[in-house]
Design a protein around this motif. Structure first.
Motif, PDB file in Angstrom:
ATOM      1  N   ALA A  61       0.926  -1.233   0.047  1.00 35.05           N
ATOM      2  CA  ALA A  61       0.001  -0.039   0.024  1.00 35.05           C
ATOM      3  C   ALA A  61       0.710   1.203  -0.048  1.00 35.05           C
ATOM      4  CB  ALA A  61      -0.794  -0.053   1.039  1.00 35.05           C
ATOM      5  N   GLN A  62       0.503   2.334  -0.641  1.00 37.65           N
ATOM      6  CA  GLN A  62       1.177   3.465  -0.705  1.00 37.65           C
ATOM      7  C   GLN A  62       0.545   4.555  -0.032  1.00 37.65           C
ATOM      8  OE1 GLN A  62       4.107   3.970  -2.740  1.00 37.65           O
ATOM      9  NE2 GLN A  62       3.997   1.684  -2.759  1.00 37.65           N
ATOM     10  N   PRO A  63       1.244   5.498   0.742  1.00 34.08           N
ATOM     11  CA  PRO A  63       0.541   6.395   1.590  1.00 34.08           C
ATOM     12  C   PRO A  63       0.418   7.583   0.749  1.00 34.08           C
ATOM     13  CG  PRO A  63       2.782   6.121   2.497  1.00 34.08           C
ATOM     14  CD  PRO A  63       2.425   4.748   1.583  1.00 34.08           C
ATOM     15  N   THR A  64      -0.285   8.448   0.959  1.00 37.20           N
ATOM     16  CA  THR A  64      -0.383   9.812   0.220  1.00 37.20           C
ATOM     17  C   THR A  64       0.495  10.731   0.844  1.00 37.20           C
ATOM     18  OG1 THR A  64      -2.414  10.526   1.595  1.00 37.20           O
ATOM     19  CG2 THR A  64      -2.911   9.810  -0.245  1.00 37.20           C
ATOM     20  N   GLY A  65       0.609  12.069   0.397  1.00 32.04           N
ATOM     21  CA  GLY A  65       1.847  12.669   1.096  1.00 32.04           C
ATOM     22  C   GLY A  65       1.408  13.115   2.548  1.00 32.04           C
ATOM     23  N   THR A  66       0.201  13.594   2.800  1.00 32.37           N
ATOM     24  CA  THR A  66      -0.174  13.900   4.272  1.00 32.37           C
ATOM     25  C   THR A  66      -0.135  12.753   5.139  1.00 32.37           C
ATOM     26  OG1 THR A  66      -1.603  15.585   3.219  1.00 32.37           O
ATOM     27  CG2 THR A  66      -1.980  15.162   5.537  1.00 32.37           C
ATOM     28  N   VAL A  67      -0.317  11.536   4.595  1.00 28.83           N
ATOM     29  CA  VAL A  67      -0.485  10.449   5.305  1.00 28.83           C
ATOM     30  C   VAL A  67       1.021   9.897   5.810  1.00 28.83           C
ATOM     31  CG1 VAL A  67      -0.924   8.073   5.662  1.00 28.83           C
ATOM     32  CG2 VAL A  67      -3.066   9.553   4.889  1.00 28.83           C
ATOM     33  N   TYR A  68       1.826  10.124   4.761  1.00 28.81           N
ATOM     34  CA  TYR A  68       3.473   9.819   5.054  1.00 28.81           C
ATOM     35  C   TYR A  68       4.090  10.842   5.924  1.00 28.81           C
ATOM     36  CZ  TYR A  68       8.259   9.269   3.718  1.00 28.81           C
ATOM     37  OH  TYR A  68       9.651   8.946   3.853  1.00 28.81           O
ATOM     38  N   ASN A  69       3.474  12.085   5.964  1.00 26.74           N
ATOM     39  CA  ASN A  69       3.835  12.825   7.196  1.00 26.74           C
ATOM     40  C   ASN A  69       3.565  12.430   8.480  1.00 26.74           C
ATOM     41  OD1 ASN A  69       5.415  14.589   5.147  1.00 26.74           O
ATOM     42  ND2 ASN A  69       3.596  15.941   4.874  1.00 26.74           N
ATOM     43  N   ILE A  70       2.142  12.213   8.442  1.00 29.69           N
ATOM     44  CA  ILE A  70       1.810  11.547   9.826  1.00 29.69           C
ATOM     45  C   ILE A  70       2.426  10.455  10.321  1.00 29.69           C
ATOM     46  CG2 ILE A  70      -0.352  10.824  11.027  1.00 29.69           C
ATOM     47  CD1 ILE A  70      -2.051  12.835   9.192  1.00 29.69           C
ATOM     48  N   LEU A  71       2.750   9.716   9.571  1.00 32.64           N
ATOM     49  CA  LEU A  71       3.274   8.366   9.531  1.00 32.64           C
ATOM     50  C   LEU A  71       4.862   8.428  10.190  1.00 32.64           C
ATOM     51  CD1 LEU A  71       1.969   5.772   7.121  1.00 32.64           C
ATOM     52  CD2 LEU A  71       1.076   6.141   9.654  1.00 32.64           C
ATOM     53  N   SER A  72       5.441   9.493   9.389  1.00 35.11           N
ATOM     54  CA  SER A  72       6.902   9.772   9.788  1.00 35.11           C
ATOM     55  C   SER A  72       7.010  10.540  11.123  1.00 35.11           C
ATOM     56  CB  SER A  72       7.395  10.372   8.663  1.00 35.11           C
ATOM     57  OG  SER A  72       6.883  11.656   8.554  1.00 35.11           O
ATOM     58  N   LYS A  73       6.169  11.223  11.397  1.00 31.29           N
ATOM     59  CA  LYS A  73       6.072  11.908  12.687  1.00 31.29           C
ATOM     60  C   LYS A  73       5.858  10.890  14.091  1.00 31.29           C
ATOM     61  CE  LYS A  73       3.891  16.451  12.611  1.00 31.29           C
ATOM     62  NZ  LYS A  73       2.533  17.245  12.965  1.00 31.29           N
ATOM     63  N   ALA A  74       5.038   9.791  13.562  1.00 30.89           N
ATOM     64  CA  ALA A  74       4.736   8.772  14.480  1.00 30.89           C
ATOM     65  C   ALA A  74       5.798   7.734  14.364  1.00 30.89           C
ATOM     66  CB  ALA A  74       3.479   7.967  14.249  1.00 30.89           C
ATOM     67  N   LYS A  75       6.981   8.023  13.819  1.00 27.73           N
ATOM     68  CA  LYS A  75       7.985   7.179  13.589  1.00 27.73           C
ATOM     69  C   LYS A  75       7.657   5.698  13.283  1.00 27.73           C
ATOM     70  CE  LYS A  75      11.279   9.383  16.628  1.00 27.73           C
ATOM     71  NZ  LYS A  75      10.628  10.778  16.958  1.00 27.73           N
ATOM     72  N   ILE A  76       6.698   5.854  12.187  1.00 29.63           N
ATOM     73  CA  ILE A  76       6.193   4.306  11.437  1.00 29.63           C
ATOM     74  C   ILE A  76       7.054   4.036  10.429  1.00 29.63           C
ATOM     75  CG2 ILE A  76       4.666   2.899  10.568  1.00 29.63           C
ATOM     76  CD1 ILE A  76       2.532   4.304  12.232  1.00 29.63           C
ATOM     77  N   ILE A  77       7.213   5.473   9.646  1.00 23.35           N
ATOM     78  CA  ILE A  77       8.150   5.355   8.277  1.00 23.35           C
ATOM     79  C   ILE A  77       9.214   5.980   8.602  1.00 23.35           C
ATOM     80  CG2 ILE A  77       8.279   6.089   5.932  1.00 23.35           C
ATOM     81  CD1 ILE A  77       5.341   5.635   5.892  1.00 23.35           C
ATOM     82  N   GLU A  78      10.453   5.863   8.295  1.00 21.03           N
ATOM     83  CA  GLU A  78      11.832   6.625   8.232  1.00 21.03           C
ATOM     84  C   GLU A  78      11.848   7.495   7.113  1.00 21.03           C
ATOM     85  OE1 GLU A  78      15.140   4.386   9.296  1.00 21.03           O
ATOM     86  OE2 GLU A  78      14.154   3.327  10.865  1.00 21.03           O
ATOM     87  N   LYS A  79      12.075   8.824   7.239  1.00 20.76           N
ATOM     88  CA  LYS A  79      12.456   9.690   6.127  1.00 20.76           C
ATOM     89  C   LYS A  79      13.530   9.303   5.199  1.00 20.76           C
ATOM     90  CE  LYS A  79       9.943  13.755   7.516  1.00 20.76           C
ATOM     91  NZ  LYS A  79      10.059  15.079   7.827  1.00 20.76           N
TER      92      LYS A  79
END
Length: 79
Positions: A61-79
């Protein structure tokens, strides 16, 4: 393609969003496959189902831009 994106609800002037997995061809507020979390931009409050989000990302599954930012803030995805 499955996308992780925001689904809007709440009243006028006070938006709230659900983070959902849904087909990219569906409407923004259309039928979703699975609800994965909650985001309130007014209070910056989030509730996420970490295990289910990671499982969806591993399935492709591919996150949209805003969801990507939310997930990276929660440290689920690393930038």
């Amino acid at each position: 393609m499955i996308k992780l994106r925001l689904k809007k609800y709440g009243r006028k002037g006070q938006p709230c969003y659900r983070i959902v997995a849904m087909d990219s061809r569906k409407k923004r507020d259309g039928a979703s496959i699975e609800e994965l979390g909650f985001y309130n931009p007014m209070t910056d409050e989030t509730h996420l189902k970490f295990q289910r989000i990671k499982a969806r990302l591993e399935q492709g599954a591919q996150p949209t831009g805003t969801v990507y930012n939310i997930l990276s803030k929660a440290k689920i995805i690393e930038k």
